[in-house]
Design an enzyme around this catalytic site. Structure first.
Site, PDB file in Angstrom:
ATOM      1  CG  ASP A  74      23.139 -34.297  -9.116  1.00 13.72           C
ATOM      2  OD1 ASP A  74      24.141 -34.803  -8.572  1.00 13.72           O
ATOM      3  OD2 ASP A  74      22.017 -34.856  -9.101  1.00 13.72           O
ATOM      4  CG  HIS A 134      22.880 -41.186 -11.661  1.00 12.11           C
ATOM      5  ND1 HIS A 134      21.894 -41.040 -10.723  1.00 12.11           N
ATOM      6  CD2 HIS A 134      24.032 -40.800 -11.054  1.00 12.11           C
ATOM      7  CE1 HIS A 134      22.421 -40.598  -9.587  1.00 12.11           C
ATOM      8  NE2 HIS A 134      23.706 -40.438  -9.769  1.00 12.11           N
TER       9      HIS A 134
END
Length: 493
Positions: free
Chosen positions: A263, A191
């Protein structure tokens, strides 16, 4: 259909839209989303933190409304354990996560748990689950996988990956094995940056790729790419944007023919330097079929991404046949979904798994009259997990939550005079403050009971130590039963 046919019939825009899966805020589908669904939007990704899931009933109404406008792949992250998006995001999941299931090592149980989770998703209209995580967690300090993995042994992870895929799809929901080619050997969060996987193809073959092969052999309808730099394969690119990883390794070497999902592309590991529209173009070129844009990527991002994909086709960077290939794969998934029959939820499987996963070292104490003081030491979470509640406080009304700062031990010891003391940790190996406070409490009170609700890597010299292999509500109940904070299944305290 030839390239000229696609270009002249407006197929580029339709095919580009079919590859996108944006999100939206709230529990009601906005007008722009319904309009896009009518035009053939490929998917919608739901997130608890954006208010998509206030209750199962509202979610069922939401997905039903979306399906009046189109036929989207409705996806969510429901791994059980620490990563839960249905009711569990507010209360903790009734299902243990992968680490607990791996500790039990009963593939039939794993299949039951995933079938039950799949059944709950099917009941509310979700048809694509971004689970299971089949990463082999070989890095103890992994900040993003940890208890989301079945374990550190590739063969163990593989047999549970296969069981999880089978269970999910028996419930009529498509399973999505993640995070290809494997996030378990990383020590940073994708992230926030691009994690490094320092492995050559031979090591990948005997470690990271073993569970993916098992998931594929079990019929996984989707595989999710991770934003991972595997220099020997991707040469510095994140796997999500790498033709060598997606087309070369996943499609050609592993022979995978199903849907490849990215993702979330808002993650810095994918788009931090280039932006989401460009990352989307590169992911499709690399071989991805369905693009998860991210929790805060709504109408503006969708439109910008459509424009970028259309421009890439016009400029010759992206073949329209690559777009057609992606659409064909997602269409095939929809046809599979239409023929499946949902199963019935079985939450007993979740609690059974949590109970069987607990490992106890030492002799459990009996609290004579006064219950123990329960101390829960705070731990930093990660973006994938989110602020899901955890701990034993539901069964200990005067439980104390502390940051574990210097000087806390003295006050806690004073409060615990004349009663037992339980300290609850979560991934203590990653949090010095947890270890320091626990050591101080044990020095003064060797009878302190330590409960680890993350990975049991750091083990203090306590008289009694419980490892739950997860912090879901089911894991907490299993520990509370053993500690006598709640009646045990046989009715004894």
């Amino acid at each position: 259909m030839t390239t000229d046919d696609i270009a002249t019939t407006g197929e580029i825009t339709r095919l580009a839209r079919a590859a996108l899966s944006p999100s939206f805020p709230g529990a009601t589908a906005p007008g722009w989303l319904l309009d896009e669904l009518e035009r053939g939007l490929g998917g919608v990704t739901l997130f608890a933190l954006t208010g998509n899931v206030p209750s199962p009933e509202s979610l069922a109404a939401l997905t039903a409304r979306m399906r009046t406008a189109g036929a989207p792949l409705v996806s969510i992250d429901e791994e059980g354990g620490d990563v839960t998006r249905l009711g569990g995001h507010a209360t903790g999941s009734p299902y243990p996560g992968n680490a607990a299931l791996g500790a039990v090592d009963d593939p039939d149980l794993t299949r039951r748990v995933y079938r039950s989770m799949g059944a709950e998703l099917a009941e509310v209209g979700v048809n694509l689950n971004f689970a299971p995580s089949v990463d082999v967690n070989t890095a103890a300090d992994n900040p993003v996988i940890g208890t989301r993995s079945f374990g550190s042994d590739a063969a163990l992870v593989a047999r549970h990956a296969a069981a999880a895929v089978a269970g999910t799809q028996e419930a009529g929901v498509a399973a999505c094995a993640k995070h290809f080619p494997g996030h378990g050997a990383t020590v940073v969060d994708s992230h926030l940056t691009i994690p490094l996987v320092d492995a050559d193809l031979a090591l990948l073959d005997r470690r990271e790729l073993v569970p993916f092969r098992a998931a594929i052999d079990a019929g996984a309808r989707a595989v999710m790419t991770g934003h991972l730099n595997v220099p020997e394969i991707t040469e510095g690119l994140p796997a999500t944007l790498s033709p060598a990883a997606i087309t070369g390794l996943l499609r050609e070497r592993l022979g995978y023919a199903g849907v490849i999902v990215t993702d979330a592309l808002d993650m810095r590991g994918a788009s931090g330097a280039i932006g989401i529209p460009e990352a989307s173009v590169r992911a499709i070129i690399a071989g991805a079929d369905l693009l998860c844009l991210g929790p805060n990527e709504h109408a503006d991002t969708l439109r910008a991404t459509l424009a970028a994909v259309e421009a890439a086709v016009r400029d010759g960077r992206l073949s329209p046949h690559r777009l057609q290939d992606a659409a064909d794969r997602t269409d095939a998934l929809r046809r599979w979904l239409s023929g499946e029959v949902p199963a019935t939820p079985d939450r007993d499987a979740g609690l059974e798994g949590a109970r069987r996963a607990v490992r106890v070292s030492g002799a459990l104490p009996g609290w004579a009259g006064t219950p123990p003081l329960v101390v829960e030491v705070e731990s930093s979470g990660n973006i994938a997990v989110g602020p899901t509640p955890w701990g034993l406080h539901p069964w200990a009304p005067d439980a104390v939550r502390t940051a574990g700062a210097d000087g806390d031990a003295e006050g806690l010891l004073d409060r615990a005079k004349g009663r037992g003391l339980v300290v609850v940790l979560r991934d203590a190996h990653r949090h010095p403050a947890q270890r320091a406070l626990t050591t101080a409490l044990l020095t003064a009170r060797p009878d302190t009971v330590v409960v680890e609700m993350g990975l049991p890597v750091w083990r203090p010299g306590s008289a009694v130590y419980l490892a739950t292999y997860g912090a879901a509500a089911a894991n907490a109940q299993a520990a509370a039963e053993l500690l006598g904070l709640v009646p045990a299944p046989d009715g004894t305290a």
